[in-house]
Design an enzyme around this catalytic site. Sequence first.
Site, PDB file in Angstrom:
ATOM      1  CE1 TYR A   1       9.638   2.830   4.547  1.00  0.00           C
ATOM      2  CE2 TYR A   1       9.661   5.168   4.022  1.00  0.00           C
ATOM      3  CZ  TYR A   1       9.003   4.057   4.514  1.00  0.00           C
ATOM      4  OH  TYR A   1       7.703   4.171   4.955  1.00  0.00           O
TER       5      TYR A   1
ATOM      6  CG  ASP B   1      16.239   0.522   9.465  1.00  0.00           C
ATOM      7  OD1 ASP B   1      15.549   1.423   8.910  1.00  0.00           O
ATOM      8  OD2 ASP B   1      15.785  -0.599   9.735  1.00  0.00           O
TER       9      ASP B   1
ATOM     10  CE  LYS C   1      10.494  -4.306   6.035  1.00  0.00           C
ATOM     11  NZ  LYS C   1       9.288  -4.044   5.233  1.00  0.00           N
TER      12      LYS C   1
HETATM   13  P1  KE4 Z   1       7.270  -0.319   8.845  1.00  0.00           P
HETATM   14  O1  KE4 Z   1       6.906   0.894   9.658  1.00  0.00           O
HETATM   15  O2  KE4 Z   1       6.715  -0.246   7.427  1.00  0.00           O
HETATM   16  O3  KE4 Z   1       6.959  -1.626   9.561  1.00  0.00           O
HETATM   17  O4  KE4 Z   1       8.881  -0.347   8.675  1.00  0.00           O
HETATM   18  C1  KE4 Z   1       9.519   0.781   8.148  1.00  0.00           C
HETATM   19  C2  KE4 Z   1      10.872   0.360   7.609  1.00  0.00           C
HETATM   20  C3  KE4 Z   1      12.003   0.679   8.347  1.00  0.00           C
HETATM   21  N1  KE4 Z   1      13.234   0.310   7.930  1.00  0.00           N
HETATM   22  C4  KE4 Z   1      13.397  -0.385   6.778  1.00  0.00           C
HETATM   23  C5  KE4 Z   1      14.779  -0.771   6.348  1.00  0.00           C
HETATM   24  C6  KE4 Z   1      12.280  -0.738   5.983  1.00  0.00           C
HETATM   25  O5  KE4 Z   1      12.458  -1.418   4.823  1.00  0.00           O
HETATM   26  C7  KE4 Z   1      10.990  -0.353   6.402  1.00  0.00           C
HETATM   27  C8  KE4 Z   1       9.743  -0.651   5.592  1.00  0.00           C
HETATM   28  N2  KE4 Z   1       9.948  -1.265   4.320  1.00  0.00           N
HETATM   29  C9  KE4 Z   1       8.929  -0.979   3.307  1.00  0.00           C
HETATM   30  C10 KE4 Z   1       9.262  -1.787   2.053  1.00  0.00           C
HETATM   31  N3  KE4 Z   1      10.550  -1.497   1.530  1.00  0.00           N
HETATM   32  C11 KE4 Z   1       7.562  -1.278   3.807  1.00  0.00           C
HETATM   33  C12 KE4 Z   1       6.507  -1.405   2.728  1.00  0.00           C
HETATM   34  C13 KE4 Z   1       5.468  -0.321   2.851  1.00  0.00           C
HETATM   35  O6  KE4 Z   1       5.810   0.846   3.144  1.00  0.00           O
HETATM   36  O7  KE4 Z   1       4.274  -0.652   2.627  1.00  0.00           O
END
Ligand code: KE4
Length: 430
Positions: free
Chosen positions: A145, A240, A268
Amino acid sequence: MANNDSSSDLFTQAQALMPGGVNSPVRAFRSVGGSPFFTARAEGAHLYTSDGRELIDYVCTWGPAIHGHHDPDIHNSIAAALERGTSFGTPNADEVRMAKQIVSMVPSVEKVRMCNSGTEATLSAIRLARGYTGRDKIIKFAGCYHGHVDSLLVKAGSGALTLGNPDSAGIPASFAAETIVLEYNDPEAAKACFAEQGDQIAAIIVEPYPANCGLILPDSGYLEGLRSLCSAHGALLIFDEVMTGFRLAAGGVQELTKITPDLTALGKIIGGGLPVGALGGKAEIMDHLAPLGPVYQAGTLSGNPLAMAAGIASLEKLCERQPYSALHAKGAQMAEALRAAAQVKGLPLQVPQVGSMFALFFANEPVRNFSQATASRTKAFKQLFNHALKNGVYLPPSPYETCFISTAHQSHHIEKTIQVLVDGIHRIDL
Ligand code: KE4
């Protein structure tokens, strides 16, 4: 403003105002049943709910809270920045300080562009890769993801997988056609793909340790193989590290593996709990971004002074404290105790763990890819999640997420959690 409504009342109000009552789908508890609790405040290793409950938190706001919640150094840094205003819309000194900090910590990064989320970081990375190479196709891996980027919401993990729609609606087939999805840990599939269409591939984007379909670790040599393929075919390798960056080591997985990606997406932890993402990489590639180069990328609040103050405090604290071996010890203690309990019960439980990250797969064999992850017994996870929550331990509300330990998790928190989870494991009815 303090609010005295219960979680249930708040959720009723929220559902009338926000789709599913949440601002991000994975928070909705859709795969574990029941309704989400609302958090009134957070401190250290704990969340304090709107119902007056204290929970030991293993979500850590999905990764950022590596120092625990409401860290005093981050709090003071934000408070000091607040005295100078909230947003300027011009360059400010803390953007330079943040860039210096990232370049000093992440081995492959020579230049940085700040943005406001991990999604922005990854969408900017693939646009830059396409602009730099003049090619269109992107390789991603099933279950990974990378945020809700149109062309990457194909066989995606995290909330998309949790809700059973890894291929989101609303994405034109023409967009998805430019995304090639391969199985992680399958070097032959990657080799065959490059042999067939290597001259069309702009980049591979990969979570080096996929942590959005549970936690999956690479087979020996797998990541090195992706690096070699990209170099041989003129494609870029994008790590990523939104989740693993600063989490597993100061320099993330690329420090642990000594693999040099061309671009790295970060997020994060980099924001200390405020909205921050970043794209970093070789200067020669990064200089293709506007205003120097032809690849446009922008953001009203990118480099926002409050967010920079929070993120700088978080990163500087990691450099000073170097908490990684202590965090790894806590992760290993947790994983070993849970594996032992499952073995005694004769329960098929895999607990992949690296550093302060661990996941729980109810499966007979170690999980090496998306297909094996989705074949795990999610009903057993649901039972364990709800037993834990009832007993004051908050795991991620999905089998397709990863648990995080912070430096605020003391021995007594870990020991209490092990006791609760071992009791839960013994009660699981497959
Ligand atoms: P954000 O756009 O949510 O800040 O980051 C996206 C993203 C990109 N790459 C990786 C490896 C990630 O894990 C994420 C976002 N992680 C999820 C939880 N596994 C965010 C939680 C959510 O969607 O509310």
